[in-house]
Every structure is written in structure tokens, then in C-alpha cells.
Design an enzyme around this catalytic site. Structure first.
Site, PDB file in Angstrom:
ATOM      1  N   ASN A 162       0.796  -1.223   0.000  1.00  0.00           N
ATOM      2  CA  ASN A 162       0.000   0.000   0.000  1.00  0.00           C
ATOM      3  C   ASN A 162       0.830   1.275   0.000  1.00  0.00           C
ATOM      4  O   ASN A 162       0.344   2.325  -0.399  1.00  0.00           O
ATOM      5  CB  ASN A 162      -0.962   0.012   1.187  1.00  0.00           C
ATOM      6  CG  ASN A 162      -0.288  -0.356   2.480  1.00  0.00           C
ATOM      7  OD1 ASN A 162       0.219  -1.470   2.642  1.00  0.00           O
ATOM      8  ND2 ASN A 162      -0.238   0.570   3.395  1.00  0.00           N
ATOM      9  N   GLN A 190      -4.999  -3.558  -2.262  1.00  0.00           N
ATOM     10  CA  GLN A 190      -4.526  -2.571  -3.238  1.00  0.00           C
ATOM     11  C   GLN A 190      -4.517  -3.127  -4.660  1.00  0.00           C
ATOM     12  O   GLN A 190      -4.405  -2.376  -5.620  1.00  0.00           O
ATOM     13  CB  GLN A 190      -3.106  -2.097  -2.867  1.00  0.00           C
ATOM     14  CG  GLN A 190      -3.030  -1.326  -1.560  1.00  0.00           C
ATOM     15  CD  GLN A 190      -3.605   0.075  -1.657  1.00  0.00           C
ATOM     16  OE1 GLN A 190      -3.801   0.620  -2.735  1.00  0.00           O
ATOM     17  NE2 GLN A 190      -3.886   0.675  -0.512  1.00  0.00           N
ATOM     18  N   ALA A 211     -13.932  -2.367  -0.340  1.00  0.00           N
ATOM     19  CA  ALA A 211     -14.634  -1.594  -1.371  1.00  0.00           C
ATOM     20  C   ALA A 211     -14.076  -0.180  -1.543  1.00  0.00           C
ATOM     21  O   ALA A 211     -13.983   0.324  -2.669  1.00  0.00           O
ATOM     22  CB  ALA A 211     -16.129  -1.519  -1.040  1.00  0.00           C
ATOM     23  N   THR A 251     -26.287  -8.969  10.809  1.00  0.00           N
ATOM     24  CA  THR A 251     -27.142  -8.601   9.687  1.00  0.00           C
ATOM     25  C   THR A 251     -26.316  -7.983   8.575  1.00  0.00           C
ATOM     26  O   THR A 251     -25.462  -7.124   8.831  1.00  0.00           O
ATOM     27  CB  THR A 251     -28.215  -7.594  10.157  1.00  0.00           C
ATOM     28  OG1 THR A 251     -28.968  -8.222  11.184  1.00  0.00           O
ATOM     29  CG2 THR A 251     -29.127  -7.169   9.027  1.00  0.00           C
ATOM     30  N   CYS A 337       2.301   9.267  11.932  1.00  0.00           N
ATOM     31  CA  CYS A 337       2.118   9.913  13.220  1.00  0.00           C
ATOM     32  C   CYS A 337       1.862   8.839  14.271  1.00  0.00           C
ATOM     33  O   CYS A 337       0.830   8.195  14.277  1.00  0.00           O
ATOM     34  CB  CYS A 337       0.935  10.867  13.152  1.00  0.00           C
ATOM     35  SG  CYS A 337       1.113  12.228  14.276  1.00  0.00           S
TER      36      CYS A 337
HETATM   37  C1  LIG Z   1      -6.560   0.028   3.221  1.00  0.00           C
HETATM   38  C2  LIG Z   1      -5.904  -1.263   3.472  1.00  0.00           C
HETATM   39  C3  LIG Z   1      -6.351  -2.117   4.483  1.00  0.00           C
HETATM   40  C4  LIG Z   1      -7.472  -1.740   5.413  1.00  0.00           C
HETATM   41  O1  LIG Z   1      -8.685  -1.773   4.742  1.00  0.00           O
HETATM   42  P1  LIG Z   1     -10.034  -1.264   5.468  1.00  0.00           P
HETATM   43  O2  LIG Z   1     -11.113  -1.697   4.548  1.00  0.00           O
HETATM   44  O3  LIG Z   1      -9.889   0.201   5.550  1.00  0.00           O
HETATM   45  O4  LIG Z   1     -10.107  -1.933   6.790  1.00  0.00           O
HETATM   46  C5  LIG Z   1      -5.695  -3.314   4.640  1.00  0.00           C
HETATM   47  N1  LIG Z   1      -4.680  -3.675   3.851  1.00  0.00           N
HETATM   48  C6  LIG Z   1      -4.229  -2.884   2.867  1.00  0.00           C
HETATM   49  C7  LIG Z   1      -3.096  -3.342   2.018  1.00  0.00           C
HETATM   50  C8  LIG Z   1      -4.820  -1.653   2.651  1.00  0.00           C
HETATM   51  O5  LIG Z   1      -4.352  -0.870   1.682  1.00  0.00           O
END
Ligand SMILES: *Cc1c(COP(=O)(O)O)cnc(C)c1O
Length: 413
Positions: A162, A190, A211, A251, A337
Site C-alpha cells: 500500500n 490494493q 470496497a 445482519t 504519526c
Molecule cells: C486500506 C488497506 C487495508 C485496510 O482496509 P479497510 O477496509 O480500511 O479496513 C488493509 N490492507 C491494505 C493493504 C490496505 O491498503
């Protein structure tokens, strides 16, 4: 003025806007198709269930999976937790409370949503190997081969990173895990919707996606769980009504699930052309910055990476000043951070990028609505900010005069 009016959005690896077509598909599910998809006794329930079924097929279709193999979750963080903890606890070699419950392989530059579940499993008696990537950010099949042990029960390696966009050797890693009999999970958050996924050909047992990283809504995701050759079992984390084959009670978030499905259908149609367009823009951004500025480094492999992003370091500028200088460009920096202080990114650290360069690096990720005019504006803005900061840097002057900065002995009193 809104952010959209003042600021270029180059942070699509953090989150993406919801595609209007996704919103349009979701809207009826708030006000008219509002049944509980588990209500078996009336048309409201059936209608909602139809929406969920369509979405399940759309997600499966994008992955080369069967609809029954898709579990809806609240996002990739939850998918990773269900997959990693669920598989480790199910395939544990010894009961809870013992030592040596089994071996798990992952990598130091995974997302926290993989690292932290693995850390928890360590405290539960599992032995975890955190692999170091190559200097260009890649986990190779050979690294996995070398790390596998007789007691390895689970391997979790992300498809694309990411922060860097780098792509690990997933098909080969899948094959090796299959031969070894270890469950293979990949955090493909990603990757999915950017490049082609085929869980059968690539021997993937468990795959997480989200999503909001692919033009769908926030707070919804999916986990692919292989049902055949072999059937992968998981110990559920959440107990309740037994929804989603017992893997994820609660749900279903019908409107968001419909949105995820629509996002997958759009990605399947458009990702190839979109990837080509964005990689051309990304290359322009990168090449222009590198030709206009000295001491610029791209972090991570230049070829094995996602088409729409770059991670780039600028020497002789201070990270926070650089971010202040490009306020009209929304992007991520190489600083994270943590509590009160700014720490250099652990991903860049894993590649051996020094603290200073890590702080002065930018992750620029383009997206579906990015225009060439925005790329041009970003090139001008970033180049100007770097040049402005360097004009005030005595170190940069010394470097230009040919002084070896690393050999300077600083005097302290
Ligand atoms: C954004 C991301 C996540 C977290 O996804 P969420 O749907 O925000 O919990 C996990 N792994 C990677 C590689 C991401 O880029």
C-alpha cells in the site's frame, strides 16, 4: 471552499471517491429495498437477498471464484483478522495455552491489519517469521521457500504494497504453499480492481479486499475463502446468527454490499484501460520530477508495481516543510504519526531508506478521475516546493559543490 475545489486528490491508495454508478446502484437499498436479507418469509427479504446474491456473483467474478466462496465483512481489516486468526486457530498444532502451536510466515512491510493479528497470534503461542523484503520491496517465492518449515500452517503475503505499490510474487508463492500444504492468505486490498486476479490459477486460499479502495463505499469488504481443493476452514471470531456460513455473524449491510458488487463489476470492465491511462500519467509525473530535480529516488521496484502510484523521495528537503509547501496536493508522506511524534515509515525503513529520506518522501496515487491537467499542476507545484526549500539549504549547497555530506564531521559544543 471545499477540499475538492482547492486540492488535487493524489491519495487514492488511502481511499477513493465512490463512483457515481456505485452510488446509483446503492440508493434504492436505503429506502425501498430495505428488507433484512435473512428474512426468508416475505418479499422484502427476498428482494434484499437478490441484491446480495448479485453482489456476491460480481465479487466472485472479479476474482475467478465461486459466489459461495465470498464472505462479506466490514472491510479489509476485518477480512484479514478473520482469515489470519481464523486459519491459525483452526489449524493449530497444539491447543490454546500451549507453546509451539504452529508456524506462520508474513513480512515486515505488510499493512498493520496483517502485522497486528500476527503479533496477537505470537502471544497466543504461534511462532511468526516476519520476512524482510528485497531492497526494492518485493517478497519472492524463494524467500517463502527458504522460510517454510514442517510446522508452517499459514503464509500471509500481501499482493501489492500500500505504500510502494510493489507487487510480490503471488502466483509462485501460492504454488509453493499449495505444494507444502500451508494455507495461503493474501491481503489484496490494493491489487483487486487494478490488475487481474484468478484465485484458481494463482492458488490462493484466502484473499482480503475492501470496497473503498476501488471506488466503492467505506466500511464494507470481502474475504474469499476457498471451498474446494482444498476446502479451507476457519475458526470464527464473531458469534451470533451464523450469517455468511458462520464465518461472520451479523445482519448484512445490504446497501454497501450492493455497492461493493457494482464497484467490482465496473472494475472488471474498465481496469485494463484505466491502468494503461494511469500508468502513462504516473510515468509522466515521475519522469518530469526526476528530470527537473536532482537527488530524487523512486522507492520500490520500477516495473513490478501497480500502475497508478509512485513513492518518491526528495533529498535535501525537510519532510514537514515539503508537505506544507504542497498544500494543494493531497497525498501521503513517508512519515507516520505515532502518538506525539513523527516516525519514518516502517515500510521505507524495511527497504533501507534512511530516516531523512523517508520523511521527505511522497506517495502519490492517481485515480479514475485524475486528469492530465492535474498531473501537470502537481509537477509544477512539487518541483517549485522542492526548489524553494533547497534554495534555503546550506547542505544542498555543499552537496552541489561536491562535498561528501556523509563525511562531514559535525562539531558540537
Ligand atoms: C486500506 C488497506 C487495508 C485496510 O482496509 P479497510 O477496509 O480500511 O479496513 C488493509 N490492507 C491494505 C493493504 C490496505 O491498503
Amino acid at each position: 471552499m471545499t477540499a475538492q475545489e482547492t486540492t488535487i486528490y493524489f491519495d487514492h491508495a488511502s481511499t477513493t471517491p465512490c463512483d457515481q454508478r456505485v452510488v446509483d446502484a446503492m440508493l434504492p437499498y436505503f429506502t425501498s429495498i430495505y428488507g433484512n436479507s435473512s428474512s426468508r418469509n416475505h418479499a422484502y427479504g427476498w428482494e434484499a437477498e437478490n441484491g446480495v446474491d448479485t453482489a456476491r456473483s460480481q465479487v466472485a467474478d472479479l476474482l475467478g471464484a465461486q459466489p459461495k466462496e465470498i464472505i462479506f465483512t466490514s472491510g479489509a481489516t476485518e477480512s484479514n483478522n478473520i482469515a489470519i486468526k481464523g486459519a491459525a486457530r483452526m489449524y493449530a498444532k497444539a491447543p490454546a495455552g500451549s507453546e509451539s502451536r504452529g508456524h506462520i510466515i508474513t513480512a515486515v512491510h505488510e499493512h498493520k491489519a496483517v502485522i497486528d493479528p500476527c503479533r496477537r497470534l505470537e502471544r497466543e503461542g504461534f511462532d511468526v517469521t516476519f520476512l524482510e523484503p528485497s531492497a526494492d520491496g518485493i517478497i519472492t517465492a524463494q524467500m517463502i521457500k527458504d522460510a517454510l518449515r514442517d510446522d508452517t500452517i499459514l503464509v500471509s503475503i500481501m499482493w501489492a504494497n500500500n505504500e510502494l505499490g510493489t507487487i510480490n510474487e503471488i502466483p509462485c508463492i501460492g504454488k509453493i504453499c499449495k505444494e507444502h500444504g500451508a494455507v495461503f492468505h493474501t491481503d489484496a486490498t490494493q491489487w483487486v480492481g487494478k490488475l487481474r486476479t484468478d484465485v484458481e490459477a494463482d492458488n490462493i486460499d484466502l484473499l482480503s479486499l475492501s470496497a473503498h479502495k476501488m471506488y466503492g463505499p467505506k466500511g464494507v469488504g470481502a474475504l474469499y475463502v476457498r471451498r474446494r481443493r482444498p476446502r479451507v476452514r476457519l475458526q470464527a471470531i464473531q458469534d451470533g446468527g451464523g450469517h455468511e456460513r458462520g464465518f461472520r455473524s451479523g445482519t448484512l449491510n445490504v446497501s454497501s454490499i450492493v455497492g461493493l458488487g457494482a464497484a467490482c463489476a465496473i472494475a472488471k470492465e474498465e481496469m485494463e484501460a484505466e491502468g494503461k491511462r494511469l500508468s502513462a500519467l504516473r510515468d509522466k509525473l515521475e519522469n518530469e520530477l526526476m528530470s527537473r530535480l536532482e537527488v530524487v529516488e523512486v522507492n520500490g521496484h520500477r516495473d513490478h508495481r501497480l500502475p497508478h502510484m509512485t513513492n518518491i523521495s526528495f533529498g535535501f528537503v525537510e519532510g514537514e516543510s515539503l508537505m506544507m509547501g504542497i498544500k494543494n496536493i493531497a497525498c501521503s508522506s513517508g512519515s507516520a504519526c505515532t502518538s506525539a511524534s513523527l516516525e519514518p515509515s516502517y515500510v521505507l525503513k524495511a527497504l533501507g531508506v534512511g530516516d531523512e529520506l523517508a520523511h521527505s518522501s511522497l506517495r502519490l496515487s492517481l485515480g479514475r478521475h485524475t486528469t492530465e491537467a492535474e498531473v501537470d499542476e502537481a509537477i509544477e507545484g512539487i518541483a517549485a516546493a522542492v526548489q524553494h526549500l533547497r534554495a534555503m539549504s546550506p547542505l544542498f549547497d555543499l552537496w552541489k559543490e561536491g562535498v561528501d555530506i556523509s563525511k562531514i564531521e559535525w562539531q558540537s559544543h
